[in-house]
Write an enzyme that holds these catalytic residues in place. Structure first.
Site, mmCIF file in Angstrom:
data_model
loop_
_atom_site.group_PDB
_atom_site.id
_atom_site.type_symbol
_atom_site.label_atom_id
_atom_site.label_comp_id
_atom_site.label_asym_id
_atom_site.label_seq_id
_atom_site.Cartn_x
_atom_site.Cartn_y
_atom_site.Cartn_z
ATOM 1 N N TYR A 188 -8.105 43.151 42.906
ATOM 2 C CA TYR A 188 -7.899 43.175 43.948
ATOM 3 C C TYR A 188 -9.217 43.619 45.166
ATOM 4 C CZ TYR A 188 -8.744 48.548 44.499
ATOM 5 O OH TYR A 188 -8.945 49.928 44.621
ATOM 6 N N PHE A 471 -1.069 50.828 38.866
ATOM 7 C CA PHE A 471 -1.902 49.348 38.981
ATOM 8 C C PHE A 471 -2.509 49.177 37.485
ATOM 9 C CE2 PHE A 471 -5.890 47.643 40.407
ATOM 10 C CZ PHE A 471 -5.723 46.390 40.941
ATOM 11 N N ASN A 473 -4.866 47.325 36.237
ATOM 12 C CA ASN A 473 -6.171 47.534 36.850
ATOM 13 C C ASN A 473 -7.243 49.018 36.438
ATOM 14 O OD1 ASN A 473 -6.864 44.982 38.630
ATOM 15 N ND2 ASN A 473 -6.808 44.707 35.912
ATOM 16 N N TYR A 474 -6.230 49.941 36.437
ATOM 17 C CA TYR A 474 -6.606 50.862 36.824
ATOM 18 C C TYR A 474 -5.733 51.630 35.543
ATOM 19 C CZ TYR A 474 -7.956 51.152 41.800
ATOM 20 O OH TYR A 474 -8.875 50.858 43.284
ATOM 21 N N ARG A 475 -6.410 51.189 34.409
ATOM 22 C CA ARG A 475 -5.587 51.204 33.215
ATOM 23 C C ARG A 475 -6.030 52.928 32.681
ATOM 24 N NH1 ARG A 475 -3.192 48.210 29.625
ATOM 25 N NH2 ARG A 475 -4.702 46.074 29.188
#
Length: 531
Positions: A188, A471, A473-475
């Site tokens: 994003y 989210f 991508n925010y592992r």
């Protein structure tokens, strides 16, 4: 003193067992290297892409793409080999040989995996490093780009800007992020309210499966193509390249950054922002960065600062009019705004001087720190009195910060099942929790990580529930760990539902079909169905 012979025998057996284990491990690793060499194409020799701890450049190669210093400690587990693939045949060889030896493979593109899952493991492993595979092939006639997974976002943006002043791509604001991980997790950026996520603008891909076969969208099928656009492609195979659709941007865009503290009425402005940010025109994105700074007027010496940072796909006069109509408490004026090109807005958002040469985006070396990240989704406005409580908690837990990223616009129009990324309509904004620090050591890391966890816990009443969404991508390893054994499905479901909601089950079925032996796995991968 009498000798305890049973103890001596036990110690000798333990030493012998360790020596045997080390010997067996060395044997497996040697066999793996030999297998790579045996499967090397004469026209694309693999030997120069192999780095072991005995290689002079091993440490440099390993550390070059570690973006979280928390995973660059002396006690951090290290790969027994790094394969810096120079050709697709090297990836195919890696898959074939790792399967043969049942060896854990980690796939790294830019190294921005927040919890290090692309280059750290608790079992013996090697890293397939994609950074050499970074070609970018732009076709302005069709407004499409083939970009390899090892490219970084800055390279992609710069190459687009070389050919057009009126094209861009909706992806992240950090230019050193690798294409591979960013795209596969959703991706994003500050144009998502206009054009959706990165994955909403992918039209094809080159993908290497568990048998080493190369596919495009047609040959892989729509199910797998769906899965690798937001479901974490490393659970299914290796993405060699993505084909993306460029988007149109005006020649002139406008950016601003306005900072307000509690003494500047920040609480009332944030309260107004949360009621309008998701309803603003699609062309406007206003992010909040919330941190704690020194105060000369408040008792205790600290205050909360809120930075309002914006990209508007239009001119400053129109922007000021929109803001004063919808967010008048901010008091935005023409002098706060900078009109610039889209490519220079990328510099602004990266805190690079806006008139710097744009080829600075080709720099692959970011400033590094130790860090922890977490995420949340907000579906209802937070009561103003609760905002005041949040500020007090942040002052208590400093230096933990939060970033609020507004949704709405195009994000609310795309179905939650269109891609694995499910967080669409109904979300007002996403929260990123963050802590950065500059001192190494496990004890220091634990202290800062716990500050972030405490802030995350405090926010529980104000964010999504059942599940508490997150989210990909925010592992965040706090959400659950998969040991990839007999309980893999149940362990995977714990974090999978938070990342993917109802899309998790479809991902599991696709995973079971394309990788039934769970070769492509990590601590938060998509599991197969239980046998």
């Amino acid at each position: 003193m009498a000798i305890s012979w049973p103890l001596v025998v036990s110690l000798l057996l333990s030493i012998s067992s360790l020596a045997t284990s080390a010997s067996n491990s060395d044997s497996v690793h040697e066999a793996f290297v030999q297998c790579l060499l045996d499967n090397s194409h004469p026209s694309h020799p693999i030997s120069e892409a192999i780095f072991t701890p005995q290689s002079p450049s091993y440490a440099t190669v390993l550390q070059s793409y570690i973006r979280n210093l928390r995973f660059n400690e002396t006690y951090t587990p290290k790969p027994f080999l790094i394969l810096t693939a120079l050709h697709q045949s090297h990836i195919q060889a890696a898959i074939i040989c790792a399967k043969k030896g049942n060896i854990q493979m980690k796939i790294r593109s830019g190294g921005h995996d927040y919890d290090g899952l692309s280059y750290v493991a608790t079992v013996p492993f090697f890293v397939l490093d994609m950074f050499n595979l970074r070609s970018i092939d732009i076709d302005m006639e069709t407004e499409t780009v083939w970009v390899q997974s090892g490219a970084i976002l800055g390279e992609l943006y710069y190459r687009i800007s070389e050919l057009s002043k009126t094209h861009g791509f909706p992806a992240g604001v950090c230019p050193t992020v690798g294409v591979g991980g960013h795209f596969t997790g959703g991706g994003y950026g500050n144009m998502m309210r206009k054009y959706g996520l990165t994955v909403d603008n992918i039209v094809d891909a080159y993908f290497i499966d568990v048998n080493g076969r190369i596919h495009d969208r047609k040959s892989m099928g729509e199910d797998l193509f769906w899965a690798i656009r937001g479901g974490g492609a490393a659970s299914f195979g290796v993405v060699l390249a993505y084909k993306i659709k460029l988007v149109r941007v005006p020649e002139i865009v406008t950016v601003f950054r306005v900072e307000k503290t509690l003494e500047d009425n920040a609480t009332d402005i944030v309260d107004q922002w949360q009621h309008v940010a998701s309803k603003l025109p699609k062309e406007l994105f206003v992010r909040l960065v919330i941190d704690v700074v020194n105060s000369s007027t408040r008792i205790g010496g600290s205050t909360v600062r809120v930075s309002f940072i914006s990209l508007f796909l239009g001119d400053s006069k129109t922007l000021v009019s929109i803001m004063n109509e919808n967010l008048p408490l901010l008091g935005l004026s023409q002098s706060d705004c900078i009109e610039t090109s889209w490519i220079r807005s990328v510099l602004f958002w990266t805190n690079i001087t806006i008139d710097s040469p744009t080829d600075v985006l080709l720099n692959r070396t970011p400033s590094l720190s130790y860090l922890k990240r977490k995420s949340d989704y907000v579906k209802q406005p937070i009561p103003k009195t609760a905002l005041e409580g949040i500020w007090e908690k942040m002052i208590e837990l400093q230096p933990a910060q939060m970033i609020f990223n507004p949704y709405g616009g195009r994000m609310a129009e795309i179905a939650s099942t269109a891609t694995p990324f499910p967080h669409r309509a109904g979300n007002l904004w996403k929260i990123q929790y963050l802590a950065n620090w500059n001192q190494g050591g496990a004890e220091t890391a634990q202290r800062y990580i716990e500050l972030t966890r405490k802030l995350h816990r405090y926010m529980t009443p104000f964010v999504s529930k059942n599940p508490r969404e997150a989210f990909l991508n925010y592992r965040d390893i706090d959400l659950g760990v998969n040991h990839n054994d007999r309980g893999s499905y149940l362990e995977g479901r714990v974090y999978g539902i938070k990342y993917f909601k109802g899309n998790f089950n479809r991902l599991v079925h696709i995973k079971t079909k394309v990788d039934p032996t769970n070769f492509f796995r990590n601590e938060q991968s998509i599991p197969t169905l239980p046998h």
